[in-house]
Write a protein that holds these residues in place. Structure first.
Motif, short mmCIF file in Angstrom:
data_model
loop_
_atom_site.label_atom_id
_atom_site.label_comp_id
_atom_site.label_asym_id
_atom_site.label_seq_id
_atom_site.Cartn_x
_atom_site.Cartn_y
_atom_site.Cartn_z
N MET A 44 0.83 -1.19 -0.08
CA MET A 44 -0.01 -0.13 0.19
C MET A 44 0.74 1.26 -0.15
O MET A 44 0.52 2.38 0.72
N ASN A 45 2.07 1.32 -0.35
CA ASN A 45 3.07 2.25 -0.75
C ASN A 45 3.24 2.89 0.75
O ASN A 45 3.42 4.27 0.73
N MET A 46 3.36 2.25 1.66
CA MET A 46 3.56 2.83 3.12
C MET A 46 2.57 3.53 3.69
O MET A 46 2.79 4.34 4.52
N ASP A 47 1.34 3.50 3.14
CA ASP A 47 0.31 4.41 3.54
C ASP A 47 -0.44 3.48 4.68
O ASP A 47 -1.18 2.57 4.47
N PRO A 48 -0.57 4.14 5.73
CA PRO A 48 -0.92 3.25 7.05
C PRO A 48 -2.41 3.03 6.87
O PRO A 48 -3.03 1.98 7.43
N ASN A 49 -3.03 3.98 6.53
CA ASN A 49 -4.48 4.10 6.47
C ASN A 49 -5.17 2.89 5.19
O ASN A 49 -6.27 2.25 5.60
N GLU A 50 -4.45 2.90 4.23
CA GLU A 50 -4.80 2.03 3.14
C GLU A 50 -4.43 0.60 3.93
O GLU A 50 -4.97 -0.53 3.46
N THR A 51 -3.29 0.58 4.40
CA THR A 51 -2.97 -0.86 5.06
C THR A 51 -3.94 -1.45 6.12
O THR A 51 -4.24 -2.54 5.87
N VAL A 52 -4.57 -0.44 7.13
CA VAL A 52 -5.39 -0.93 7.77
C VAL A 52 -6.67 -1.23 7.02
O VAL A 52 -7.06 -2.48 7.14
N GLN A 53 -7.15 -0.72 5.99
CA GLN A 53 -8.26 -1.07 5.20
C GLN A 53 -8.20 -2.49 4.43
O GLN A 53 -8.82 -3.34 4.65
N LYS A 54 -6.94 -2.58 3.93
CA LYS A 54 -6.49 -3.89 3.20
C LYS A 54 -6.64 -5.11 4.43
O LYS A 54 -7.06 -6.10 4.08
N LEU A 55 -6.16 -4.86 5.42
CA LEU A 55 -5.98 -5.86 6.43
C LEU A 55 -7.34 -6.38 7.00
O LEU A 55 -7.67 -7.48 7.37
N LEU A 56 -8.35 -5.16 7.36
CA LEU A 56 -9.51 -5.59 7.70
C LEU A 56 -10.35 -6.14 6.81
O LEU A 56 -11.31 -7.00 7.02
N ASN A 57 -10.15 -5.62 5.54
CA ASN A 57 -10.82 -6.54 4.38
C ASN A 57 -10.65 -7.89 4.15
O ASN A 57 -11.39 -8.75 3.97
N GLN A 58 -9.42 -8.25 4.57
CA GLN A 58 -9.00 -9.62 4.66
C GLN A 58 -9.58 -10.41 5.62
O GLN A 58 -10.06 -11.64 5.31
N VAL A 59 -9.93 -9.78 6.75
CA VAL A 59 -10.75 -10.41 7.59
C VAL A 59 -12.13 -10.92 7.29
O VAL A 59 -12.60 -11.99 7.45
N LEU A 60 -12.67 -9.78 6.96
CA LEU A 60 -14.24 -9.82 6.40
C LEU A 60 -14.42 -10.62 5.25
O LEU A 60 -15.40 -11.45 5.26
N PHE A 61 -13.40 -10.56 4.34
CA PHE A 61 -13.70 -11.07 2.80
C PHE A 61 -12.87 -12.49 2.97
O PHE A 61 -13.26 -13.30 1.93
#
Length: 71
Positions: A44-61
């Motif tokens: 996520m190009n070292m973007d912490p906000n996008e990283t959190v979204q990505k990891l949370l989406n991995q849990v949900l989906f």
């Protein structure tokens, strides 16, 4: 001072700010390893906000799957 962490079979030296960011993300997303968070952060190009979204989406989906929750 650098942080030593075993990631992808080798030693990675991370700057203290990156280690702090990984720990902050870990508090939000929960059960992910430092290595998983670091890989996602790089994707996520070292973007912490996008990283959190990505990891949370991995849990949900990914791991649980929405169909598994309601099916």
């Amino acid at each position: 001072m650098a942080f030593d962490s075993r990631m992808e079979g080798g030693m990675q030296i991370l700057p203290p700010q990156v280690h702090k960011t990984i720990q902050l993300i870990k508090e939000i997303v929960g059960n992910h390893s430092d290595a998983d968070i670091y890989v996602a952060l790089r994707e996520m190009n070292m973007d912490p906000n996008e990283t959190v979204q990505k990891l949370l989406n991995q849990v949900l989906f990914g791991e649980w799957g929405l169909i598994g929750l309601w099916g």
